[in-house]
Write a protein that holds these residues in place. Structure first.
Motif, PDB file in Angstrom:
ATOM      1  N   GLY A  36     -15.442  19.501 -67.278  1.00 29.66           N
ATOM      2  CA  GLY A  36     -15.451  18.043 -67.214  1.00 29.66           C
ATOM      3  C   GLY A  36     -15.982  17.467 -68.502  1.00 29.66           C
ATOM      4  O   GLY A  36     -15.471  17.763 -69.580  1.00 29.66           O
ATOM      5  N   ASN A  37     -17.041  16.678 -68.410  1.00 34.52           N
ATOM      6  CA  ASN A  37     -17.639  16.107 -69.614  1.00 34.52           C
ATOM      7  C   ASN A  37     -18.990  16.743 -69.920  1.00 34.52           C
ATOM      8  O   ASN A  37     -19.907  16.092 -70.414  1.00 34.52           O
ATOM      9  N   GLY A  91     -19.138   9.572 -72.042  1.00 35.27           N
ATOM     10  CA  GLY A  91     -18.521  10.790 -71.526  1.00 35.27           C
ATOM     11  C   GLY A  91     -17.775  11.605 -72.562  1.00 35.27           C
ATOM     12  O   GLY A  91     -17.297  12.704 -72.267  1.00 35.27           O
ATOM     13  N   PHE A 118     -11.742  21.580 -65.660  1.00 37.18           N
ATOM     14  CA  PHE A 118     -12.076  20.376 -64.906  1.00 37.18           C
ATOM     15  C   PHE A 118     -12.056  20.753 -63.433  1.00 37.18           C
ATOM     16  O   PHE A 118     -11.027  21.195 -62.918  1.00 37.18           O
ATOM     17  N   GLU A 125     -13.319  18.712 -60.810  1.00 38.56           N
ATOM     18  CA  GLU A 125     -13.200  17.593 -59.866  1.00 38.56           C
ATOM     19  C   GLU A 125     -11.732  17.391 -59.526  1.00 38.56           C
ATOM     20  O   GLU A 125     -10.845  17.922 -60.196  1.00 38.56           O
ATOM     21  N   THR A 182     -10.095  14.284 -59.471  1.00 34.44           N
ATOM     22  CA  THR A 182      -9.492  13.271 -60.348  1.00 34.44           C
ATOM     23  C   THR A 182     -10.459  12.937 -61.470  1.00 34.44           C
ATOM     24  O   THR A 182     -11.662  13.203 -61.371  1.00 34.44           O
ATOM     25  N   GLY A 183      -9.921  12.336 -62.531  1.00 33.85           N
ATOM     26  CA  GLY A 183     -10.809  11.887 -63.592  1.00 33.85           C
ATOM     27  C   GLY A 183     -10.181  11.956 -64.957  1.00 33.85           C
ATOM     28  O   GLY A 183      -8.965  12.050 -65.106  1.00 33.85           O
ATOM     29  N   GLU A 184     -11.067  11.905 -65.954  1.00 36.34           N
ATOM     30  CA  GLU A 184     -10.621  11.917 -67.345  1.00 36.34           C
ATOM     31  C   GLU A 184     -11.556  12.823 -68.136  1.00 36.34           C
ATOM     32  O   GLU A 184     -12.772  12.811 -67.920  1.00 36.34           O
ATOM     33  N   GLN A 185     -10.990  13.597 -69.014  1.00 40.62           N
ATOM     34  CA  GLN A 185     -11.790  14.480 -69.864  1.00 40.62           C
ATOM     35  C   GLN A 185     -11.409  14.199 -71.315  1.00 40.62           C
ATOM     36  O   GLN A 185     -10.237  14.336 -71.682  1.00 40.62           O
ATOM     37  N   LEU A 240      -5.465  14.030 -63.464  1.00 40.35           N
ATOM     38  CA  LEU A 240      -6.401  14.147 -64.584  1.00 40.35           C
ATOM     39  C   LEU A 240      -5.722  13.761 -65.892  1.00 40.35           C
ATOM     40  O   LEU A 240      -4.579  14.141 -66.156  1.00 40.35           O
TER      41      LEU A 240
END
Lengths: 238, 319
Positions: B39-40, B61, B85, B87, B89-92, B120
């Motif tokens: 992730g971050n 992040g 990653f 999770e 959903t999200g953004e990396q 993602l």
């Protein structure tokens, strides 16, 4: 026995094969000889069943079973194989993968096939069958592949083309090896050294069997007559 | 291996997925240099002699990682860069800066492990400088989820200095792509050599964009950029390869092969060659279409069915 019965084939309005009949008995070596463009390779492709070589008329029989409508794969599974005149290149495929087609195979058998075509297994098994192989090397790999297929009938389309003249003995040796293993050879050639190794030959001219018989006599006639006969041949330009 | 305290579980999950996909056990080896990002967060770091790694996570992040390799350093075991990653959903967002000294020899193995996500956006921006006479190989392999929810953007700018060599392999051939946008822009100095290779297998409604640029600015520099895309189903693929011959005796070759299977596939390729020096030489090859008939029939004449032959050919192309 493999038998062609009155085969006719045309392309772009040109009659390439004009009613050919041939017989290939088991464990014999046959020649299909003639000048460039007479339709020799076309006959080989018709026997193998390539997609652009569907016949207009006539039948192909294998052991009296009609195989005219069978696919390439089905014909191959019945024991017919083709040594391609200019074999295709494959990126990312090693010689070993190509020879085994990713199936389990005894490594000694693979090495023996490569040795028979004068390729050192240590140097070639991990080479890629891509454009980095020379034409001659690629042809030898194809020959090794045909040896490993153990076909009942092998169509050899110009087996010496692209191969250096010093390798002619190797080709003749492979022909002897395959014959001794029980393969019927159908050798398409215009080289007399190879044609003379055949037992029986068909001389093709203008899409027809012009002459057939004992190979030495056919070769003798071909050498004396065919360059100047004046017949019109269409296969090369089609 | 320095596993960052509190992130042991994430570290182990990522390493387990990597090992399952590749059968490579080297990520836990203390003599292997590694950077592991989940992730971050940077969850694992391990350096070796002559190599310095600094990481920082900004409040927004963004994960920033600086890699510096001293002059004359030879790293015998590949350096592993693992980004994952875990999770749904999200953004990396990642920013890598590589500063590689002169006379260095190093190989990077990068893996993106994005198999557990639903949606993602993975964005990675890299800048790399390769010093004189160095030899650098960068292999990048991606593992995405099978539902196509991953959008990967990877933007790389590089400078390859005199007599240096750089080779890159970007592979996304084992799992669904989702959407991918790869941009690689490389400047070559005198006698520098670059070999770029990307292979991507598109399925279902994957979207693939590749842009590779070779700026042959140095005398006698040479570069090859080869892209291979196997596009099936409703895949959309667009490949741009550019080469600029800006110096005497610079040589560039760009090649794009797009093989299609499926009536809804949409693929295109644009080669751009621009010579700004009369002694430079650029070439290109491109092909878009079905698997070659002579290849299929060669294998069918050995007893393979058409589908088996196609699979054999494609496996070779994407290997």
């Amino acid at each position: 026995m493999l038998r062609l019965e009155n085969i006719k084939y045309s392309k772009n309005s040109n009659d390439i094969i004009k009613g050919i009949s041939m017989k290939f008995e088991e464990e014999k070596v046959y020649g299909i000889v003639g000048n460039n463009g007479v339709g020799k390779s076309t006959i080989g492709y018709i026997i193998m069943g390539l997609s652009d070589y569907t016949v207009n008329d006539g039948k192909i029989f294998l052991d009296d079973n009609d195989i005219t409508d069978l696919s390439i794969t089905e014909r191959a599974k019945k024991g017919i194989a083709l040594l391609w005149q200019e074999p295709a290149r494959f990126e990312g495929i090693t010689v070993k993968n190509y020879l085994t087609l990713n199936k389990k195979m005894n490594i000694k058998e693979i090495e023996e096939a490569l040795n028979l075509v004068n390729l050192d297994p240590d140097k070639y098994l991990n080479r890629l069958v891509d454009k980095k192989l020379s034409g001659g090397e690629r042809k030898k790999v194809e020959l090794a592949s045909c040896i490993l297929l153990k076909p009942k009938y092998l169509i050899m389309d110009e087996p010496d083309s692209g191969i250096d003249i010093m390798s002619l003995d190797m080709i003749v040796g492979v022909m002897d090896y395959l014959k001794n293993k029980g393969t019927t050879l159908i050798v398409i050639t215009h080289r007399k050294e190879i044609a003379r190794k055949c037992e029986y030959s068909y001389l093709i001219c203008a899409g027809k069997v012009f002459l057939e018989g004992e190979s030495n006599k056919i070769v003798e006639y071909y050498e004396k007559t065919c360059d100047t006969c004046g017949h019109i041949n269409y296969a090369e330009e089609a | 291996m320095d596993i960052v305290k509190g992130y042991e579980e994430e570290f182990n999950q990522l390493v387990d997925i990597y090992e399952k996909n590749t059968e490579d056990k080297s990520l836990r080896n203390p003599s292997v240099a590694t950077i592991i990002v989940s992730g971050n967060k940077v969850v694992g770091l391990n350096s070796v002699k002559g190599m310095y790694i600094n990481s920082k996570v900004r409040n927004d992040g963004l994960v920033m990682i600086d890699v510096e390799i001293e002059d004359n350093t030879v790293i015998p075991i590949p350096v592993h860069l693992c980004t994952g990653f875990l999770e749904k959903t999200g953004e990396q967002i990642l920013k890598f800066n590589y500063n590689i000294g002169s006379n260095v020899r190093v190989k990077f193995k990068s893996h993106c492990i994005l198999t557990k996500v639903e949606k993602l956006h993975h964005y990675m921006e890299s800048e790399m400088y390769i010093g004189k006479n160095s030899h650098v190989v960068y292999e990048d392999e991606h593992f995405h989820d099978e539902n196509g929810g991953v959008f990967v953007e990877t933007i790389t700018k590089m400078k390859v200095d005199e007599n240096a060599y750089f080779a890159s392999k970007f592979y996304e051939t084992k799992t669904r792509v989702g959407r991918i946008n790869v941009v690689m822009d490389i400047e070559l100095k005198d006698n520098a050599k670059v070999n770029l290779e990307s292979k991507i297998y598109g399925q279902k409604d994957d979207i693939i964009d590749i842009k590779e640029v070779l700026r042959l600015n140095g005398e006698n520099s040479s570069g090859i950029a080869t892209s291979t895309v196997f596009a099936t189903d409703s895949t959309k693929a667009h490949v741009i390869n550019e080469a600029y011959g800006n110096a005497p005796y610079a040589r560039g070759h760009i090649e794009c092969n797009e093989i299609v299977k499926g009536s809804n596939v949409s693929v295109s390729t644009i080669p751009v060659l621009k010579v700004n020096n009369e002694k430079a030489e650029l070439t290109h090859e491109a092909s878009v279409g079905r698997i070659k008939q002579d290849q299929l029939e060669t294998l069918m004449s050995k007893g393979l069915t058409e589908d088996e032959a196609a699979e054999f050919i494609v496996n070779g192309l994407l290997s």
